[in-house]
Write an enzyme that holds these catalytic residues in place. Structure first.
Site, short mmCIF file in Angstrom:
data_model
loop_
_atom_site.label_atom_id
_atom_site.label_comp_id
_atom_site.label_asym_id
_atom_site.label_seq_id
_atom_site.Cartn_x
_atom_site.Cartn_y
_atom_site.Cartn_z
N ASP A 14 0.85 -1.19 0.00
CA ASP A 14 0.00 0.00 0.00
C ASP A 14 0.89 1.24 0.00
OD1 ASP A 14 -1.71 2.07 0.62
OD2 ASP A 14 -2.53 1.13 2.41
N ASN A 28 -7.37 11.73 -11.18
CA ASN A 28 -8.13 12.09 -12.40
C ASN A 28 -8.03 13.60 -12.59
OD1 ASN A 28 -10.35 13.41 -10.96
ND2 ASN A 28 -10.86 11.35 -10.29
N GLY A 36 -9.70 3.41 -6.25
CA GLY A 36 -8.34 2.89 -6.38
C GLY A 36 -7.35 3.57 -5.45
N VAL A 37 -6.16 3.79 -5.97
CA VAL A 37 -5.09 4.37 -5.15
C VAL A 37 -5.44 5.81 -4.76
CG1 VAL A 37 -3.62 5.14 -7.08
CG2 VAL A 37 -2.58 4.51 -4.90
N ASP A 38 -6.15 6.50 -5.60
CA ASP A 38 -6.58 7.88 -5.31
C ASP A 38 -7.46 7.91 -4.06
OD1 ASP A 38 -7.00 10.59 -5.67
OD2 ASP A 38 -8.31 10.38 -7.42
N VAL A 124 -8.41 1.25 -12.98
CA VAL A 124 -9.65 1.72 -13.60
C VAL A 124 -9.41 2.20 -15.04
CG1 VAL A 124 -11.46 3.49 -13.45
CG2 VAL A 124 -10.60 2.42 -11.38
N TYR A 125 -8.27 2.80 -15.32
CA TYR A 125 -8.02 3.38 -16.64
C TYR A 125 -7.61 2.35 -17.69
CZ TYR A 125 -8.63 8.26 -15.14
OH TYR A 125 -9.15 9.46 -14.70
N1 AR6 Z 1 -1.33 1.49 -3.04
C1 AR6 Z 1 -0.67 1.27 -4.20
N2 AR6 Z 1 -1.28 0.93 -5.34
C2 AR6 Z 1 -2.63 0.81 -5.31
C3 AR6 Z 1 -3.40 1.02 -4.15
C4 AR6 Z 1 -2.69 1.38 -2.96
N3 AR6 Z 1 -3.30 1.62 -1.80
N4 AR6 Z 1 -4.71 0.82 -4.46
C5 AR6 Z 1 -4.75 0.47 -5.77
N5 AR6 Z 1 -3.50 0.46 -6.29
P1 AR6 Z 1 -6.17 2.93 -10.13
P2 AR6 Z 1 -5.79 4.42 -12.66
C6 AR6 Z 1 -3.03 0.15 -7.65
O1 AR6 Z 1 -7.46 2.38 -10.60
O2 AR6 Z 1 -5.89 3.16 -13.44
C7 AR6 Z 1 -9.35 6.62 -9.62
O3 AR6 Z 1 -10.72 6.55 -9.40
C8 AR6 Z 1 -3.89 -0.71 -8.53
O4 AR6 Z 1 -3.66 -2.10 -8.26
O5 AR6 Z 1 -6.07 3.41 -8.75
O6 AR6 Z 1 -4.67 5.37 -12.99
C9 AR6 Z 1 -8.89 8.03 -10.00
O7 AR6 Z 1 -9.63 9.03 -9.36
C10 AR6 Z 1 -3.38 -0.34 -9.91
O8 AR6 Z 1 -2.28 -1.14 -10.28
O9 AR6 Z 1 -5.70 4.19 -11.08
C11 AR6 Z 1 -9.10 8.02 -11.49
O10 AR6 Z 1 -10.45 8.33 -11.81
C12 AR6 Z 1 -2.88 1.09 -9.75
O11 AR6 Z 1 -2.95 1.37 -8.35
C13 AR6 Z 1 -8.80 6.61 -11.90
O12 AR6 Z 1 -9.02 5.81 -10.73
C14 AR6 Z 1 -3.67 2.12 -10.51
O13 AR6 Z 1 -5.06 1.82 -10.41
C15 AR6 Z 1 -7.35 6.44 -12.32
O14 AR6 Z 1 -7.17 5.14 -12.83
#
Ligand code: AR6
Length: 173
Positions: A14, A28, A36-38, A124-125
């Site tokens: 994390d 975003n 997600g991470v955001d 998500v992207y």
């Molecule tokens: N620590 C590290 N990595 C993480 C965590 C965490 N706590 N949680 C998820 N991941 P995503 P995107 C990883 O969907 O594709 C949001 O809603 C996850 O496994 O977070 O760039 C934003 O607001 C994945 O590999 O980001 C945008 O709308 C990586 O983080 C949209 O999602 C990225 O997944 C951005 O989409």
């Protein structure tokens, strides 16, 4: 390149727990939070982050903006916006490269020496993970070769698939 590879480390877990100068958020364009991470970063940093970001006016895809880390162990959060994957002919590769490069430029401008990246755009992207990892590793290596002031870049993989992809690619460097 051996010296550059010594400054790159893969971590599983994390990103909000990372004790580094800056963690990067895969945000975003609104910078007002999401899933997600955001979502994890906003929860861990506290409501002050959303309040602060309301004044930033969003962020263009491929660009990056810095904020305090608030309740995080990290001093700063660098919010970047990766591209949504739309099949590969909409400039996605260049925009992902730009998200990594701009994050590191903003880091250097703010005296950051240790920085942690999530796997931008691969959740998500929908950016293909192998392809995203190639771009991330290449862009970080190039930047480190020209910027000795960055001591360490951590790739933080949350999902097992990304962890395995990065393990394999980094061991081949
Ligand atoms: N620590 C590290 N990595 C993480 C965590 C965490 N706590 N949680 C998820 N991941 P995503 P995107 C990883 O969907 O594709 C949001 O809603 C996850 O496994 O977070 O760039 C934003 O607001 C994945 O590999 O980001 C945008 O709308 C990586 O983080 C949209 O999602 C990225 O997944 C951005 O989409």
């Amino acid at each position: 390149m051996a010296e550059v590879m010594d400054r790159i480390e893969l971590v599983r877990g994390d990103i909000t727990k990372m004790e580094v100068d800056a963690i990067v958020n895969a945000a975003n364009n609104s910078l007002l939070g999401g899933g997600g991470v955001d979502g994890a970063i906003h929860r861990a940093a506290g409501p002050e982050l959303l309040e602060y970001n309301r004044k930033l006016g969003g962020c263009a895809t491929g660009d990056a903006k810095i904020t305090p880390g608030f309740r995080l162990p990290a001093k700063y959060i660098i919010h970047t916006v990766g591209p949504v994957w739309r099949g590969g002919k909409r400039d996605e590769d260049r925009l992902l490269e730009s998200a990594y490069r701009r994050s590191m430029e903003v880091a250097v401008e703010n005296g950051v020496r240790t920085i942690a990246f999530p796997n931008i755009s691969t959740g998500v992207y929908g950016f293909p993970k192998e392809r995203a990892a190639d771009i991330a590793i290449r862009t970080v290596k190039e930047f480190l070769a020209n910027h000795p002031e960055i001591e360490k870049v951590y790739f933080v993989a949350y999902d097992l698939q990304n962890y395995e992809i990065y393990s394999r690619k980094l061991s081949q460097e």
